[in-house]
Design a protein around this motif. Structure first.
Motif, PDB file in Angstrom:
ATOM      1  N   ASN A   1      20.731  -1.055  -7.326  1.00  0.00           N
ATOM      2  CA  ASN A   1      21.326  -1.624  -8.529  1.00  0.00           C
ATOM      3  C   ASN A   1      21.198  -0.698  -9.729  1.00  0.00           C
ATOM      4  O   ASN A   1      22.123  -0.538 -10.523  1.00  0.00           O
ATOM      5  CB  ASN A   1      20.677  -2.976  -8.835  1.00  0.00           C
TER       6      ASN A   1
ATOM      7  N   THR B   1      28.100  -7.194   0.023  1.00  0.00           N
ATOM      8  CA  THR B   1      28.408  -5.761   0.060  1.00  0.00           C
ATOM      9  C   THR B   1      28.913  -5.356   1.440  1.00  0.00           C
ATOM     10  O   THR B   1      29.882  -4.599   1.565  1.00  0.00           O
ATOM     11  CB  THR B   1      27.170  -4.927  -0.311  1.00  0.00           C
TER      12      THR B   1
ATOM     13  N   THR C   1      23.631   2.078  -9.231  1.00  0.00           N
ATOM     14  CA  THR C   1      24.988   1.551  -9.405  1.00  0.00           C
ATOM     15  C   THR C   1      25.332   1.460 -10.885  1.00  0.00           C
ATOM     16  O   THR C   1      26.406   1.891 -11.327  1.00  0.00           O
ATOM     17  CB  THR C   1      25.121   0.165  -8.748  1.00  0.00           C
TER      18      THR C   1
ATOM     19  N   ASP D   1      19.691   4.854  -1.565  1.00  0.00           N
ATOM     20  CA  ASP D   1      18.874   3.999  -2.432  1.00  0.00           C
ATOM     21  C   ASP D   1      17.726   4.827  -2.993  1.00  0.00           C
ATOM     22  O   ASP D   1      17.432   5.924  -2.502  1.00  0.00           O
ATOM     23  CB  ASP D   1      18.335   2.810  -1.639  1.00  0.00           C
TER      24      ASP D   1
ATOM     25  N   GLY E   1      29.285  -0.071  -5.078  1.00  0.00           N
ATOM     26  CA  GLY E   1      27.930  -0.392  -5.495  1.00  0.00           C
ATOM     27  C   GLY E   1      27.572  -1.799  -5.064  1.00  0.00           C
ATOM     28  O   GLY E   1      28.293  -2.429  -4.277  1.00  0.00           O
TER      29      GLY E   1
ATOM     30  N   THR F   1      21.126  10.534  -8.185  1.00  0.00           N
ATOM     31  CA  THR F   1      22.187   9.975  -7.350  1.00  0.00           C
ATOM     32  C   THR F   1      23.190  11.047  -6.961  1.00  0.00           C
ATOM     33  O   THR F   1      23.614  11.142  -5.801  1.00  0.00           O
ATOM     34  CB  THR F   1      22.903   8.828  -8.086  1.00  0.00           C
TER      35      THR F   1
ATOM     36  N   LEU G   1      27.740   4.717 -10.746  1.00  0.00           N
ATOM     37  CA  LEU G   1      28.874   4.361  -9.877  1.00  0.00           C
ATOM     38  C   LEU G   1      30.181   4.983 -10.344  1.00  0.00           C
ATOM     39  O   LEU G   1      30.888   5.623  -9.564  1.00  0.00           O
ATOM     40  CB  LEU G   1      29.010   2.839  -9.787  1.00  0.00           C
TER      41      LEU G   1
ATOM     42  N   ILE H   1      26.326   2.939  -2.794  1.00  0.00           N
ATOM     43  CA  ILE H   1      25.152   3.096  -3.658  1.00  0.00           C
ATOM     44  C   ILE H   1      24.398   1.770  -3.611  1.00  0.00           C
ATOM     45  O   ILE H   1      24.672   0.845  -4.369  1.00  0.00           O
ATOM     46  CB  ILE H   1      25.545   3.477  -5.094  1.00  0.00           C
TER      47      ILE H   1
END
Length: 270
Positions: free
Chosen positions: A75, A212, A78, A11, A95, A55, A82, A72
């Motif tokens: 948000n 998730t 993602t 994150d 994600g 990322t 992603l 991931i």
């Protein structure tokens, strides 16, 4: 010697700990390696190219630990990275946007769904696309709330000032006719009680963390990779910024789950 493969969760900061908490609750035998990029948070105001680069750097770092899955749990990341990361690595990558969208479609009674998130997430249109893919007739009301992530990253989510910040941030969407609201940033569950007070009892809040964790469980089960050992896993937590602040927030948020689990805290600078 048997080495348990971990689920790697990343994150922009502490927000992904909301996903960690659900994974610990639903899958207590799974080892977690977490990376919070606290030195470069928030990701929301950054360009898509920056977020994708950050990322990728974190994923490259986590791959040295040979994870069986990458989550991931951001948000913004993602939305930005992603597909790119999924094409780059050989393990499953998930994600938090599609799990949140599925939960909202299941929860809404009126078909009018709200989404709050960072500037990057809202501008990407990723939630609207995910929701429309599931239900073409859904109405989506989106609003960026840039003041909320810094509130959480500085450990002020329980402060007396948090209500006013949340109230001001949600003013526009509070006036809408939505019946459920997606917390489109994994930092926002830290503020869930305050957000609920502001939105009122008629709006159901949707956090993607629970959904998730279920998706993680389903994928690992299908691949025959769910951990079944009797020993408690030793989790590893990394951050790129203030280690003391990160550990303090993580310990408070994870509570009893982290007290009964061996944990290694480390700081890594990029």
């Amino acid at each position: 010697m048997f080495v348990q493969q971990a689920i790697a969760i990343l994150d922009s900061g502490v927000g992904g700990l909301t996903v960690v908490k659900e994974v610990m609750r639903q899958l207590p035998r799974e080892k977690i390696i977490y990376f919070g990029d606290t030195a470069r948070a928030p990701y929301g105001p950054r360009t898509k190219e920056q977020v994708r680069l950050f990322t990728e750097q974190i994923v490259d770092y986590l791959l040295q630990y040979d994870p069986k899955m990458i989550v991931i749990a951001c948000n913004t990341a993602t939305a930005a990275a992603l597909d790119y990361i999924s094409a780059k690595v050989s393990v499953p990558v998930i994600g938090v946007i599609h799990p949140g969208a599925r939960a909202a479609i299941s929860a809404t009674k009126t078909g009018h769904v709200g989404v709050i998130g960072t500037v990057g997430t809202i501008n990407s249109g990723a939630y609207t696309a995910a929701l429309k893919q599931l239900s073409p007739y859904v109405e989506v009301e989106s609003q960026a709330c840039p003041a909320l992530v810094p509130l959480v990253e500085h450990g002020l989510f329980r402060s007396s000032d948090s209500f006013k910040v949340v109230q001001d941030s949600l003013y526009g969407i509070q006036q809408s006719t939505i019946d459920c609201l997606i917390l489109g940033c994994t930092h926002y569950p830290f503020l869930v009680d305050t957000i609920q007070k502001v939105m009122g009892p008629g709006v159901k809040l949707i956090s993607s963390a629970d959904e998730t964790a279920r998706e993680i469980s389903t994928i690992l089960y299908d691949k025959g990779q769910l951990s079944s050992g009797e020993d408690m896993p030793i989790h590893q937590f990394f951050c790129s910024g203030d280690a003391e602040m990160f550990q303090s927030i993580a310990t408070e948020w994870l509570g009893e789950q982290i007290k009964r689990t061996p944990v290694v805290w480390q700081i890594t600078k990029f």
